[in-house]
Design a protein around this motif. Structure first.
Motif, PDB file in Angstrom:
ATOM      1  N   ASP A   1      48.013  40.201  28.767  1.00 42.74           N
ATOM      2  CA  ASP A   1      48.513  41.493  29.234  1.00 42.74           C
ATOM      3  C   ASP A   1      49.875  41.771  28.631  1.00 42.74           C
ATOM      4  OD1 ASP A   1      48.678  43.872  30.573  1.00 42.74           O
ATOM      5  OD2 ASP A   1      49.178  42.995  32.515  1.00 42.74           O
TER       6      ASP A   1
ATOM      7  N   TRP B   1      43.611  45.711  30.220  1.00 42.12           N
ATOM      8  CA  TRP B   1      42.597  45.997  31.235  1.00 42.12           C
ATOM      9  C   TRP B   1      41.465  46.861  30.695  1.00 42.12           C
ATOM     10  CZ3 TRP B   1      41.924  44.347  36.292  1.00 42.12           C
ATOM     11  CH2 TRP B   1      42.949  43.559  36.833  1.00 42.12           C
TER      12      TRP B   1
ATOM     13  N   ASN C   1      47.399  38.663  33.588  1.00 40.03           N
ATOM     14  CA  ASN C   1      47.896  39.970  33.979  1.00 40.03           C
ATOM     15  C   ASN C   1      49.379  39.896  34.365  1.00 40.03           C
ATOM     16  OD1 ASN C   1      47.671  42.717  35.404  1.00 40.03           O
ATOM     17  ND2 ASN C   1      48.093  41.383  37.144  1.00 40.03           N
TER      18      ASN C   1
ATOM     19  N   ASN D   1      51.980  41.228  36.847  1.00 41.29           N
ATOM     20  CA  ASN D   1      52.033  41.912  38.138  1.00 41.29           C
ATOM     21  C   ASN D   1      52.969  43.119  38.130  1.00 41.29           C
ATOM     22  OD1 ASN D   1      51.624  41.968  41.159  1.00 41.29           O
ATOM     23  ND2 ASN D   1      53.838  41.640  41.053  1.00 41.29           N
TER      24      ASN D   1
ATOM     25  N   ARG E   1      51.637  47.281  37.348  1.00 43.46           N
ATOM     26  CA  ARG E   1      50.690  48.111  38.085  1.00 43.46           C
ATOM     27  C   ARG E   1      50.813  47.858  39.580  1.00 43.46           C
ATOM     28  NH1 ARG E   1      48.829  45.319  34.002  1.00 43.46           N
ATOM     29  NH2 ARG E   1      48.249  46.442  32.095  1.00 43.46           N
TER      30      ARG E   1
ATOM     31  N   PRO F   1      49.923  46.894  43.223  1.00 42.88           N
ATOM     32  CA  PRO F   1      48.998  45.829  43.627  1.00 42.88           C
ATOM     33  C   PRO F   1      47.627  46.335  44.065  1.00 42.88           C
ATOM     34  CG  PRO F   1      51.174  45.405  44.526  1.00 42.88           C
ATOM     35  CD  PRO F   1      51.224  46.780  43.927  1.00 42.88           C
TER      36      PRO F   1
ATOM     37  N   GLN G   1      45.688  47.220  41.056  1.00 42.31           N
ATOM     38  CA  GLN G   1      45.190  46.007  40.401  1.00 42.31           C
ATOM     39  C   GLN G   1      43.909  45.515  41.076  1.00 42.31           C
ATOM     40  OE1 GLN G   1      48.156  42.865  39.618  1.00 42.31           O
ATOM     41  NE2 GLN G   1      49.720  44.359  40.174  1.00 42.31           N
TER      42      GLN G   1
ATOM     43  N   ALA H   1      40.289  45.289  39.287  1.00 45.18           N
ATOM     44  CA  ALA H   1      39.583  44.013  39.240  1.00 45.18           C
ATOM     45  C   ALA H   1      38.191  44.137  39.847  1.00 45.18           C
ATOM     46  CB  ALA H   1      40.392  42.945  39.974  1.00 45.18           C
TER      47      ALA H   1
ATOM     48  N   PHE I   1      40.519  37.005  38.145  1.00 46.85           N
ATOM     49  CA  PHE I   1      41.789  37.718  38.244  1.00 46.85           C
ATOM     50  C   PHE I   1      42.922  36.746  37.913  1.00 46.85           C
ATOM     51  CE2 PHE I   1      45.430  39.352  40.825  1.00 46.85           C
ATOM     52  CZ  PHE I   1      45.629  40.516  40.103  1.00 46.85           C
TER      53      PHE I   1
ATOM     54  N   THR J   1      46.732  36.159  36.924  1.00 43.60           N
ATOM     55  CA  THR J   1      47.940  36.947  37.120  1.00 43.60           C
ATOM     56  C   THR J   1      49.189  36.082  37.069  1.00 43.60           C
ATOM     57  OG1 THR J   1      48.917  38.723  38.462  1.00 43.60           O
ATOM     58  CG2 THR J   1      48.019  36.810  39.652  1.00 43.60           C
TER      59      THR J   1
ATOM     60  N   ILE K   1      46.732  42.600  47.391  1.00 39.45           N
ATOM     61  CA  ILE K   1      45.527  42.590  46.559  1.00 39.45           C
ATOM     62  C   ILE K   1      44.344  42.044  47.348  1.00 39.45           C
ATOM     63  CG2 ILE K   1      44.480  41.462  44.549  1.00 39.45           C
ATOM     64  CD1 ILE K   1      47.354  41.693  43.257  1.00 39.45           C
TER      65      ILE K   1
END
Length: 263
Positions: A44, A61, A81, A83, A86, A88, A91, A95, A108, A110, A143
């Motif tokens: 990312d 993404w 990813n 954090n 974007r 949460p 996200q 996902a 996922f 991150t 999330i």
């Protein structure tokens, strides 16, 4: 305490979006899946991390959504990813959507972010290591809560991979939320970090055996990989980068994976 799960060795390949065309990236993902790799990752970032700093690059993404449609067996996600970029809840929704497109193959991955140029170019507040980690700690419960609210929900409990090795904050977050912990640790460092992680798991009431240990193979020898395996690592990743995505090392490490799983 339940018995530790018996985990096979898995190999993940990170297909970096830098310096390649969409066609070359697509073809590489197809080859990686055909070879029998377990997971394909991107990263990312918005800009190259090596080589020409303003060279070709694509976003994470949207690319993952395309891979989810393109592939049929391999798991996929970002390693990792960021954090910071974007909301949460967004996200979580992204996902969930990719999980559905892929038929339940999304991971996922991150982390808190680190590449300052991404932040500067795209107008995000870089903050400090501490503030970025605090934001990650705050985001993960949101999330998880959003996954429980979404209609339709994810197709499975989406595995959470957390990258990083900070002992005061990152490993505490791993103990609370991660299904997979990823680091770039050498064998001695991994042994130490696992001790720290075990301590955090004890504090939060988690069995460390629930967490799959992941590490990087780049510039590692087979002997070092064997040491990491002996310490409990079961997911091993290797990166390939454009413009020429060389998969010869992937073939060699697949043979090593298969030898471990046959033993």
């Amino acid at each position: 305490m339940s018995p530790a799960p018996v985990r096979p060795v898995r190999l993940g390949v990170q297909v970096a979006q830098q310096h390649g065309t969409i066609g070359a990236i697509r073809d590489t993902v197809a080859k990686v899946e055909a070879l029998g790799v377990d997971i394909v990752f991107d990263w990312d970032h918005f800009l190259p991390l090596s080589g020409e700093p303003n060279g070709p690059h694509f976003e994470s993404w949207t690319l993952l959504a395309a891979w989810a449609e393109q592939t049929s067996t391999i798991q996929l996600g970002a390693l990792v990813n960021c954090n910071s970029y974007r909301n949460p809840d967004l996200q979580a929704d992204m996902a969930r959507t990719i999980d559905h497109i892929s038929g339940g193959r999304f991971i996922f991955g991150t982390g808190s972010g680190w590449f300052e140029r991404d932040y500067a170019e795209y107008g995000y507040d870089f903050g400090t290591v501490g503030t970025r980690l605090d934001a990650l700690a705050e985001a993960l419960p949101r999330i998880e809560a959003r996954w429980a609210k979404l209609n339709p929900p994810p197709l499975r409990d989406i595995p959470v991979l957390i990258g990083g090795g900070g002992e005061k904050k990152t490993l505490r977050i791993v103990a609370k939320h991660a299904d997979i912990w990823h680091s770039f640790s050498s064998p001695p460092v991994l042994e130490h970090k696992l001790g720290v992680l075990a301590g955090w798991c004890d504090r939060v009431g988690r069995d460390i055996a629930e967490i799959e240990i992941s590490t990087e193979l780049r510039r590692r020898s087979v002997d070092e990989a064997d040491e990491l395996y002996a310490l409990g690592a079961r997911l091993f990743t290797i990166g390939v980068s454009g413009p020429r995505y060389d998969l010869a090392p992937v073939v060699d490490w697949l043979a090593w994976r298969d030898s471990k799983n046959a033993g």
